[in-house]
Design a protein around this motif. Sequence first.
Motif, mmCIF file in Angstrom:
data_model
loop_
_atom_site.group_PDB
_atom_site.id
_atom_site.type_symbol
_atom_site.label_atom_id
_atom_site.label_comp_id
_atom_site.label_asym_id
_atom_site.label_seq_id
_atom_site.Cartn_x
_atom_site.Cartn_y
_atom_site.Cartn_z
ATOM 1 N N SER A 111 50.716 38.872 29.956
ATOM 2 C CA SER A 111 51.165 37.927 30.975
ATOM 3 C C SER A 111 50.233 38.070 32.177
ATOM 4 O O SER A 111 50.086 39.170 32.709
ATOM 5 C CB SER A 111 52.604 38.234 31.361
ATOM 6 N N LYS A 112 49.585 36.951 32.557
ATOM 7 C CA LYS A 112 48.600 37.047 33.648
ATOM 8 C C LYS A 112 49.222 36.540 34.937
ATOM 9 O O LYS A 112 49.694 35.401 34.985
ATOM 10 C CB LYS A 112 47.360 36.224 33.307
ATOM 11 N N ILE A 113 49.253 37.407 35.953
ATOM 12 C CA ILE A 113 49.862 37.008 37.220
ATOM 13 C C ILE A 113 48.852 37.217 38.341
ATOM 14 O O ILE A 113 48.350 38.332 38.554
ATOM 15 C CB ILE A 113 51.152 37.806 37.471
ATOM 16 N N LEU A 114 48.550 36.130 39.040
ATOM 17 C CA LEU A 114 47.500 36.140 40.054
ATOM 18 C C LEU A 114 47.865 37.057 41.219
ATOM 19 O O LEU A 114 49.005 37.105 41.642
ATOM 20 C CB LEU A 114 47.310 34.704 40.555
ATOM 21 N N GLY A 115 46.854 37.742 41.743
ATOM 22 C CA GLY A 115 47.078 38.554 42.940
ATOM 23 C C GLY A 115 46.774 40.013 42.673
ATOM 24 O O GLY A 115 46.609 40.432 41.536
ATOM 25 N N VAL A 282 51.249 43.294 31.753
ATOM 26 C CA VAL A 282 51.164 42.374 32.887
ATOM 27 C C VAL A 282 49.819 42.618 33.560
ATOM 28 O O VAL A 282 49.561 43.687 34.101
ATOM 29 C CB VAL A 282 52.303 42.629 33.888
ATOM 30 N N ILE A 283 48.939 41.606 33.475
ATOM 31 C CA ILE A 283 47.593 41.758 34.040
ATOM 32 C C ILE A 283 47.559 41.136 35.429
ATOM 33 O O ILE A 283 48.004 40.004 35.615
ATOM 34 C CB ILE A 283 46.551 41.053 33.137
ATOM 35 N N ARG A 284 47.055 41.887 36.400
ATOM 36 C CA ARG A 284 46.879 41.337 37.744
ATOM 37 C C ARG A 284 45.382 41.191 37.996
ATOM 38 O O ARG A 284 44.573 41.928 37.437
ATOM 39 C CB ARG A 284 47.455 42.294 38.798
ATOM 40 N N GLY A 285 45.028 40.237 38.855
ATOM 41 C CA GLY A 285 43.617 40.067 39.179
ATOM 42 C C GLY A 285 43.475 39.053 40.293
ATOM 43 O O GLY A 285 44.371 38.247 40.535
ATOM 44 N N ILE A 290 38.740 36.633 36.227
ATOM 45 C CA ILE A 290 38.831 38.083 36.033
ATOM 46 C C ILE A 290 39.924 38.400 35.024
ATOM 47 O O ILE A 290 39.738 39.191 34.098
ATOM 48 C CB ILE A 290 39.124 38.793 37.379
ATOM 49 N N MET A 291 41.076 37.730 35.186
ATOM 50 C CA MET A 291 42.204 38.030 34.293
ATOM 51 C C MET A 291 41.906 37.610 32.858
ATOM 52 O O MET A 291 42.313 38.287 31.916
ATOM 53 C CB MET A 291 43.466 37.346 34.811
ATOM 54 N N ASP A 292 41.178 36.486 32.711
ATOM 55 C CA ASP A 292 40.818 36.061 31.353
ATOM 56 C C ASP A 292 39.921 37.108 30.692
ATOM 57 O O ASP A 292 40.078 37.420 29.504
ATOM 58 C CB ASP A 292 40.090 34.710 31.381
ATOM 59 N N ASP A 293 38.982 37.636 31.480
ATOM 60 C CA ASP A 293 38.092 38.678 30.941
ATOM 61 C C ASP A 293 38.881 39.895 30.509
ATOM 62 O O ASP A 293 38.640 40.458 29.437
ATOM 63 C CB ASP A 293 37.076 39.112 32.015
ATOM 64 N N VAL A 294 39.814 40.302 31.370
ATOM 65 C CA VAL A 294 40.619 41.488 31.042
ATOM 66 C C VAL A 294 41.455 41.207 29.799
ATOM 67 O O VAL A 294 41.595 42.059 28.925
ATOM 68 C CB VAL A 294 41.528 41.873 32.230
ATOM 69 N N GLU A 295 41.957 39.980 29.702
ATOM 70 C CA GLU A 295 42.776 39.650 28.528
ATOM 71 C C GLU A 295 41.954 39.783 27.252
ATOM 72 O O GLU A 295 42.427 40.296 26.239
ATOM 73 C CB GLU A 295 43.320 38.219 28.641
ATOM 74 N N ARG A 296 40.684 39.342 27.319
ATOM 75 C CA ARG A 296 39.832 39.466 26.131
ATOM 76 C C ARG A 296 39.616 40.930 25.790
ATOM 77 O O ARG A 296 39.617 41.318 24.624
ATOM 78 C CB ARG A 296 38.497 38.757 26.370
ATOM 79 N N ALA A 297 39.433 41.752 26.822
ATOM 80 C CA ALA A 297 39.237 43.184 26.582
ATOM 81 C C ALA A 297 40.488 43.785 25.945
ATOM 82 O O ALA A 297 40.407 44.605 25.027
ATOM 83 C CB ALA A 297 38.909 43.895 27.891
ATOM 84 N N VAL A 298 41.660 43.365 26.441
ATOM 85 C CA VAL A 298 42.924 43.874 25.893
ATOM 86 C C VAL A 298 43.052 43.465 24.431
ATOM 87 O O VAL A 298 43.443 44.261 23.579
ATOM 88 C CB VAL A 298 44.120 43.342 26.722
ATOM 89 N N ASP A 299 42.698 42.203 24.139
ATOM 90 C CA ASP A 299 42.739 41.741 22.747
ATOM 91 C C ASP A 299 41.892 42.633 21.851
ATOM 92 O O ASP A 299 42.314 43.027 20.762
ATOM 93 C CB ASP A 299 42.204 40.300 22.648
#
Length: 312
Positions: A111-115, A282-285, A290-299
């Motif tokens: 779940s990507k939440i801005l901030g 829960v990814i913050r960024g 940035i969050m999309d990049d982190v999501e790819r890394a998590v995948d």
Amino acid sequence: QECGDGTNFVLVFAGALLENAEELIHMGLSVTEIIEGYELAAKKAAEILPDLVVDKVSDPRSREEVTRPIRTSVMSKQYGNEDFLSKLIVDACISILPEKANFNVDNIRVSKILGQGIYGSSVVQGMVFKRQVEGDFSKAEDCKVAVYSCPMDMMQTETKGTVLLKSAKELLEFTSGEEKQVEDHVKAIADTGCKAIVTGGKVGELYLHYCNKYKLLVVRLMSKFDLRRLCRATGATPLPRLTPPTPDEAGHCDQIRVDEIGETTVVVFRQEKVESAISTIVIRGATDNIMDDVERAVDDGVNTFKALTKDG
């Protein structure tokens, strides 16, 4: 240490092989001969590979062992944040690793939440939805959950009907029958001990009124996939009609509450017990990129973990 899941390496390596094949074609070799040569080389490589194992994961539940390979695959996408992210991924994966069955990648949600920054990210046992609750109640603990795949609303019939009202009394009683029916519906659900209702469609005002009266928390989920995952996380059966759930059909959740992360309102279904069926990272960024990049890394990390459970 430098290449993680090996995707870039595979592409670069294949490119190099093709480049060298060009020279062989200039020398006059036929394509089939070159292919045969590569197949022989592949066999030879498969023989040599097992001697080159540097590190082996014997127990996929051991945090320390699993973190090493996952850290590597995160490094190729998120250099500098690998320690923090790999810890998150390992926590999320190990917490839902089933005893016997296969590890399912779909059970780790993102779940990507801005901030805030990347280091504000966290793992939640259970599910996080970026939305509000429908009624007045925003908290329920240790509660039964009823899940419906249909809208909570008065269904309009397909045929038109005409109603003749002869007196004012009939007019007063006309809607009260409908209201009583709705109240009976909601009361029957509340009497089974359910404190929370999750529905896959819209919630009618009348239903909402009685849900508030009987202190029921109502959450509406737009996606049928999310509904399915929530059923998996709470152990509920999705019901196609508004019938009171039997003890087998009702799910259980340790805590449902509305929370605010950054300035995004979220509904958190948290399972306190260690073995939850689903966990959410829960990814913050600071920005969506940035969050999309982190999501790819998590995948990458989660898929690496899946590979580890099959072959250490």
